[in-house]
Design an enzyme around this catalytic site. Structure first.
Site, PDB file in Angstrom:
ATOM      1  N   LYS A   1      92.412  72.018   2.117  1.00  0.00           N
ATOM      2  CA  LYS A   1      91.491  72.908   1.399  1.00  0.00           C
ATOM      3  C   LYS A   1      91.236  74.180   2.210  1.00  0.00           C
ATOM      4  O   LYS A   1      91.371  75.296   1.700  1.00  0.00           O
ATOM      5  CB  LYS A   1      90.157  72.195   1.117  1.00  0.00           C
ATOM      6  CG  LYS A   1      89.240  73.001   0.234  1.00  0.00           C
ATOM      7  CD  LYS A   1      87.812  72.544   0.282  1.00  0.00           C
ATOM      8  CE  LYS A   1      87.049  73.343   1.315  1.00  0.00           C
ATOM      9  NZ  LYS A   1      85.623  73.080   1.373  1.00  0.00           N
TER      10      LYS A   1
ATOM     11  N   ASP B   1      88.095  71.972  -4.018  1.00  0.00           N
ATOM     12  CA  ASP B   1      86.782  71.683  -3.440  1.00  0.00           C
ATOM     13  C   ASP B   1      86.035  70.794  -4.436  1.00  0.00           C
ATOM     14  O   ASP B   1      86.630  70.309  -5.408  1.00  0.00           O
ATOM     15  CB  ASP B   1      86.026  72.989  -3.138  1.00  0.00           C
ATOM     16  CG  ASP B   1      85.449  73.601  -4.410  1.00  0.00           C
ATOM     17  OD1 ASP B   1      85.998  73.320  -5.503  1.00  0.00           O
ATOM     18  OD2 ASP B   1      84.448  74.322  -4.320  1.00  0.00           O
TER      19      ASP B   1
END
Ligand code: SF4
Length: 291
Positions: free
Chosen positions: A189, A208
Site C-alpha cells: 500500500k 487502504d
C-alpha cells in the site's frame, strides 16, 4: 429535502414492488392436496437438481443469472460516475517530496489523513531531510508522532527507512517497487502511494481501508486480503485508472460510502450498487456484497 426527513426505504423483500402473496385459510386436507399439486407441477417443469457446486471465489468469475458485477460495461460505468463525482482528486496527505510522502503514509496507518496532516508540517520543519531523520533514534522521534497512534512502531519504521535510504539508495527514495518493499514499514500500500502519487507510476492499486470496503460493496472483488483485492482490481481496471481510482474511492469513502452508515440515498452509484449493508436501495440487495 428538508433536514431530518428520511425517504421511505424500499423493503429488501420486494414489498415496494407490490409483490403480494394471497393467503386464504385452507383446511389441512385441501392444503395437502394443494402441496401435492405444486410438487407435481414443479416436478414437470424443473429438471432434476444437480449437486450444488460451490461458487467461484474470484469476482472475475462471478456471473449469476446473467449479472456479472465485473463486466467491462459495469466497471466502465462505475469509473465514469466516479469521474463525474470526483474529477480532480489527489492524495490528501500533505507532502512536498517523495520522502515526506513516504513518512506521511507510514504515519497514516490506523490513523486519519487529517490527524497525520496536523503532525507532519512541524515534523518536516524540525527534520527537513531524510539525512536529518537518519541521524535520530526511534525514541527521539516518538514524541513527535505520538498522536498518530502506534507511535513506537511507526518511529522505528520511519527511522529504519531513513537509515536504509541514506546508506543504500544515496539519500533518494527509490522509484522501484521491489526496492521500496525492502524498506522497514513499507508494504504494497505504502509503495503504491509513493509510486503513484509522487512518481506517477502505476505499479499497482492502493488498497487502504476505503478501497477495501467499497470494492467489496461494489462487488469488484470478493476477497478480504488486501493483496488479493489489489490483484482483482488490477485485472478489471484499465492501468491508466489504477492511480486515480484509489484517490476517487478514498474520497468516496470519506464523503458518502462511510463504513457504518453509508449515505446511499445521496450516492450517484446507488442504482448500480447492490451492497448487502446499503441504507437505502432501489435495486436488489446482494447479501454477500458488503465491506
Ligand atoms: S450506494 Fe451506498 S453502499 Fe453503494 S457505493 Fe453508494 S454509498 Fe456505498
Amino acid at each position: 429535502m428538508s433536514r431530518g426527513v428520511v425517504p421511505r426505504q424500499p423493503a429488501r423483500t420486494g414489498r415496494q414492488d407490490k409483490v403480494r402473496i394471497a393467503r386464504t385459510p385452507v383446511s389441512a386436507k385441501s392444503e395437502s392436496k394443494h402441496t401435492a399439486r405444486i410438487q407435481s407441477a414443479s416436478a414437470k417443469t424443473t429438471p432434476a437438481r444437480k449437486k450444488a457446486t460451490p461458487p467461484a471465489k474470484s469476482a472475475t468469475a462471478a456471473k449469476v443469472n446473467g449479472y456479472n458485477p465485473v463486466a467491462p460495461e459495469r466497471v466502465q460505468e462505475i469509473l465514469k460516475r466516479l469521474n463525474d463525482l470526483y474529477p480532480d482528486v489527489t492524495c490528501a496527505l500533505t507532502h512536498a517530496s517523495a520522502w515526506e510522502l513516504l513518512v506521511a503514509t507510514i504515519l497514516s496507518a490506523q490513523s486519519t489523513d487529517v490527524n497525520v496532516n496536523r503532525v507532519t508540517p512541524e515534523l518536516f520543519r524540525k527534520y527537513p531531510s531524510v539525512q536529518a531523520f537518519a541521524a535520530l533514534t526511534p525514541e527521539q522521534l516518538e514524541p513527535d508522532v505520538r498522536s498518530t497512534g502506534f507511535f513506537r512502531n511507526k518511529s522505528k519504521s520511519v527511522i529504519g527507512a531513513a537509515k536504509k535510504i541514506v546508506a543504500e539508495f544515496g539519500g533518494q527514495v527509490p522509484e522501484d517497487i521491489e526496492k521500496l518493499l525492502t524498506l522497514p514499514g513499507v508494504a504494497r500500500k505504502t509503495a503504491n502511494v509513493v509510486l503513484g502519487s509522487w512518481f506517477k507510476r502505476a505499479e499497482g492499486v492502493v488498497v487502504d481501508t476505503h478501497v477495501h470496503r467499497i470494492s467489496r460493496r461494489l462487488e469488484l472483488t470478493k476477497e478480504n486480503d488486501p493483496q488479493k483485492i489489489e490483484k482483482d482490481l488490477m485485472k478489471i481496471l484499465p492501468r491508466e485508472r489504477w492511480i486515480l481510482f484509489s484517490h476517487q474511492i478514498i474520497w468516496h469513502g470519506r464523503k458518502l460510502c462511510i463504513a457504518r452508515k453509508p449515505k446511499c440515498a445521496e450516492c450517484a452509484l446507488e442504482n448500480i450498487c447492490h451492497a448487502g449493508d446499503k441504507t437505502w436501495s432501489t435495486v436488489e440487495i446482494h447479501k454477500n456484497a458488503k465491506g
